[in-house]
Design a protein around this motif. Structure first.
Motif, PDB file in Angstrom:
ATOM      1  N   ASP A   1     -19.488 -47.268  20.058  1.00 25.02           N
ATOM      2  CA  ASP A   1     -19.422 -47.949  18.761  1.00 25.02           C
ATOM      3  C   ASP A   1     -20.074 -47.054  17.704  1.00 25.02           C
ATOM      4  N   GLU A   2     -19.943 -47.459  16.456  1.00 20.52           N
ATOM      5  CA  GLU A   2     -20.407 -46.619  15.346  1.00 20.52           C
ATOM      6  C   GLU A   2     -21.908 -46.351  15.400  1.00 20.52           C
TER       7      GLU A   2
ATOM      8  N   LEU B   1     -25.054 -38.330  17.406  1.00 22.51           N
ATOM      9  CA  LEU B   1     -24.796 -37.199  16.517  1.00 22.51           C
ATOM     10  C   LEU B   1     -26.058 -36.778  15.769  1.00 22.51           C
ATOM     11  N   GLU B   2     -26.809 -37.744  15.288  1.00 25.99           N
ATOM     12  CA  GLU B   2     -28.047 -37.422  14.583  1.00 25.99           C
ATOM     13  C   GLU B   2     -29.040 -36.734  15.509  1.00 25.99           C
ATOM     14  N   ASP B   3     -29.130 -37.204  16.751  1.00 29.24           N
ATOM     15  CA  ASP B   3     -30.037 -36.579  17.712  1.00 29.24           C
ATOM     16  C   ASP B   3     -29.609 -35.155  18.058  1.00 29.24           C
ATOM     17  N   ALA B   4     -28.334 -34.881  17.917  1.00 31.23           N
ATOM     18  CA  ALA B   4     -27.816 -33.540  18.187  1.00 31.23           C
ATOM     19  C   ALA B   4     -27.928 -32.627  16.963  1.00 31.23           C
TER      20      ALA B   4
ATOM     21  N   ARG C   1     -15.403 -40.671   9.355  1.00 30.55           N
ATOM     22  CA  ARG C   1     -14.975 -40.102  10.633  1.00 30.55           C
ATOM     23  C   ARG C   1     -15.437 -40.974  11.799  1.00 30.55           C
ATOM     24  N   LEU C   2     -16.649 -41.516  11.687  1.00 25.12           N
ATOM     25  CA  LEU C   2     -17.155 -42.413  12.731  1.00 25.12           C
ATOM     26  C   LEU C   2     -16.243 -43.624  12.890  1.00 25.12           C
TER      27      LEU C   2
ATOM     28  N   SER D   1      -9.904 -45.587  16.665  1.00 30.86           N
ATOM     29  CA  SER D   1      -8.862 -44.917  17.449  1.00 30.86           C
ATOM     30  C   SER D   1      -9.088 -45.079  18.941  1.00 30.86           C
ATOM     31  N   LEU D   2     -10.336 -45.104  19.361  1.00 31.56           N
ATOM     32  CA  LEU D   2     -10.668 -45.205  20.777  1.00 31.56           C
ATOM     33  C   LEU D   2     -10.717 -46.640  21.291  1.00 31.56           C
ATOM     34  N   LYS D   3     -10.557 -47.590  20.384  1.00 36.21           N
ATOM     35  CA  LYS D   3     -10.686 -49.007  20.751  1.00 36.21           C
ATOM     36  C   LYS D   3      -9.710 -49.403  21.866  1.00 36.21           C
ATOM     37  N   ASP D   4      -8.469 -48.962  21.801  1.00 34.25           N
ATOM     38  CA  ASP D   4      -7.443 -49.345  22.771  1.00 34.25           C
ATOM     39  C   ASP D   4      -7.171 -48.248  23.806  1.00 34.25           C
TER      40      ASP D   4
END
Length: 101
Positions: free
Chosen positions: A18-19, A26-29, A37-38, A44-47
């Motif tokens: 999830d967002e 991403l922030e930790d990276a 984009r999030l 897009s990945l939901k289904d």
């Protein structure tokens, strides 16, 4: 790519993608996440069944690296070109004089 990697990392950890969680990864990276984009990636990945996609991607054929044989052939061609004797100037002049009679 960082967004996809983050989503795959969450999936591998057994977490829901999830967002909020993706933003945290991403922030930790060290990546500053873009909200648009999030949202786009999460929707897009939901289904999408990520496990099936990974299985099918791993089974995709990989193109073989080209062999070194063509490179050797090219070297031989270059050697042949170098071995040709150069036409001397007298032969060239004789050829030209035959053109004009």
């Amino acid at each position: 790519m960082e967004y996809i990697y983050g989503a795959l990392l969450l999936h591998a950890a057994g977490k829901e993608v999830d967002e909020e969680k993706l933003k945290k990864v991403l922030e930790d990276a060290g990546v500053t996440p873009d909200e648009a984009r999030l949202k786009s990636l999460v929707s897009s990945l939901k289904d999408v069944n990520i496990e099936d996609v990974i299985k099918h991607a791993a089974a995709a054929p990989v193109a073989a690296a080209p062999s070194q044989a063509p490179a050797k052939k090219e070297e031989k061609k270059e050697e042949k070109k170098e071995e040709k004797p150069e036409a001397n100037e007298e032969d060239a002049m004789a050829g030209l004089s035959s053109l004009f009679g």
